[in-house]
Design a protein around this motif. Structure first.
Motif, short mmCIF file in Angstrom:
data_model
loop_
_atom_site.label_atom_id
_atom_site.label_comp_id
_atom_site.label_asym_id
_atom_site.label_seq_id
_atom_site.Cartn_x
_atom_site.Cartn_y
_atom_site.Cartn_z
N LYS A 1 31.68 -34.76 -38.24
CA LYS A 1 30.44 -34.19 -38.77
C LYS A 1 30.19 -34.59 -40.22
O LYS A 1 29.22 -34.15 -40.84
CB LYS A 1 30.45 -32.66 -38.65
N GLN B 1 36.20 -17.48 -34.95
CA GLN B 1 36.37 -18.33 -33.78
C GLN B 1 37.70 -18.02 -33.13
O GLN B 1 38.70 -17.80 -33.82
CB GLN B 1 36.35 -19.82 -34.17
N SER C 1 36.40 -24.08 -29.00
CA SER C 1 35.35 -24.75 -28.23
C SER C 1 34.52 -25.57 -29.21
O SER C 1 34.03 -25.05 -30.21
CB SER C 1 34.47 -23.70 -27.54
N LEU C 2 34.40 -26.86 -28.93
CA LEU C 2 33.76 -27.81 -29.84
C LEU C 2 32.39 -27.31 -30.31
O LEU C 2 32.12 -27.23 -31.50
CB LEU C 2 33.63 -29.15 -29.12
N LYS C 3 31.55 -26.93 -29.35
CA LYS C 3 30.18 -26.56 -29.69
C LYS C 3 30.13 -25.25 -30.47
O LYS C 3 29.45 -25.15 -31.49
CB LYS C 3 29.37 -26.45 -28.39
N ASP C 4 30.87 -24.25 -30.00
CA ASP C 4 30.90 -22.95 -30.69
C ASP C 4 31.43 -23.11 -32.11
O ASP C 4 30.91 -22.53 -33.05
CB ASP C 4 31.81 -21.96 -29.96
N LEU D 1 31.59 -25.83 -34.15
CA LEU D 1 30.71 -26.51 -35.10
C LEU D 1 29.48 -25.66 -35.41
O LEU D 1 29.00 -25.66 -36.54
CB LEU D 1 30.32 -27.89 -34.57
N GLY D 2 29.01 -24.92 -34.42
CA GLY D 2 27.88 -24.02 -34.65
C GLY D 2 28.22 -22.93 -35.66
O GLY D 2 27.41 -22.60 -36.53
N GLN E 1 28.47 -24.42 -39.20
CA GLN E 1 27.12 -24.68 -39.73
C GLN E 1 26.44 -23.37 -40.14
O GLN E 1 25.83 -23.27 -41.21
CB GLN E 1 26.29 -25.39 -38.63
#
Ligand code: MN
Length: 131
Positions: free
Chosen positions: A26, A104, A109-112, A114-115, A118
């Motif tokens: 990212k 977390q 979980s990749l998506k969770d 990075l979300g 952010q």
């Protein structure tokens, strides 16, 4: 919001590598260590934009380390995301109640993940103006 310096405090090498790789893809810069004691020193020296704090660590635990970050004027406003392996259903609320800015659970979980990074960076810095 790329290019932020993120401090990873995590004693498990596999988790550390996973988180490092995701953040670097990212465009973030990362520094890392395996203990809270070392993490507190790095937070002071490097003023990261965000700290990812494992809760179960050898020596000082992540919750105690958060309290120490908050007790120091130089580090008290750095946002901190708790990373915990525990599967308790109310873990998120418990960690937020301790004063963490985000949460977390492992396995990551990749998506969770990075979300959440952010979300916490933006709520701290204001929304990115980049399109
Ligand atoms: Mn751990």
């Amino acid at each position: 919001m790329a290019g932020e310096l993120i401090l990873i405090i995590e004693d498990n090498e596999k988790n550390r590598k996973l988180v490092r790789d995701l953040l670097q893809v990212k465009g973030h810069k990362t520094i890392e260590c395996e203990t809270a004691e070392e993490g507190l020193k790095l937070a002071l020296e490097k003023s990261p934009a965000l700290v990812l704090m494992d809760i179960q660590l050898p020596g000082m635990d992540g919750i105690t380390a958060l309290k120490q970050l908050r007790a120091d004027p130089q580090t008290k406003s750095i946002p901190v995301i708790a990373i915990t392996a525990s599967a308790m259903t109310n873990n998120r609320q418990a960690m937020l109640a301790e004063g963490f800015d985000g949460y977390q659970s492992k396995p990551i979980s990749l998506k969770d993940f990075l979300g959440e990074v952010q979300r916490v960076l933006e709520s701290h810095n204001g929304p990115s103006t980049a399109l």
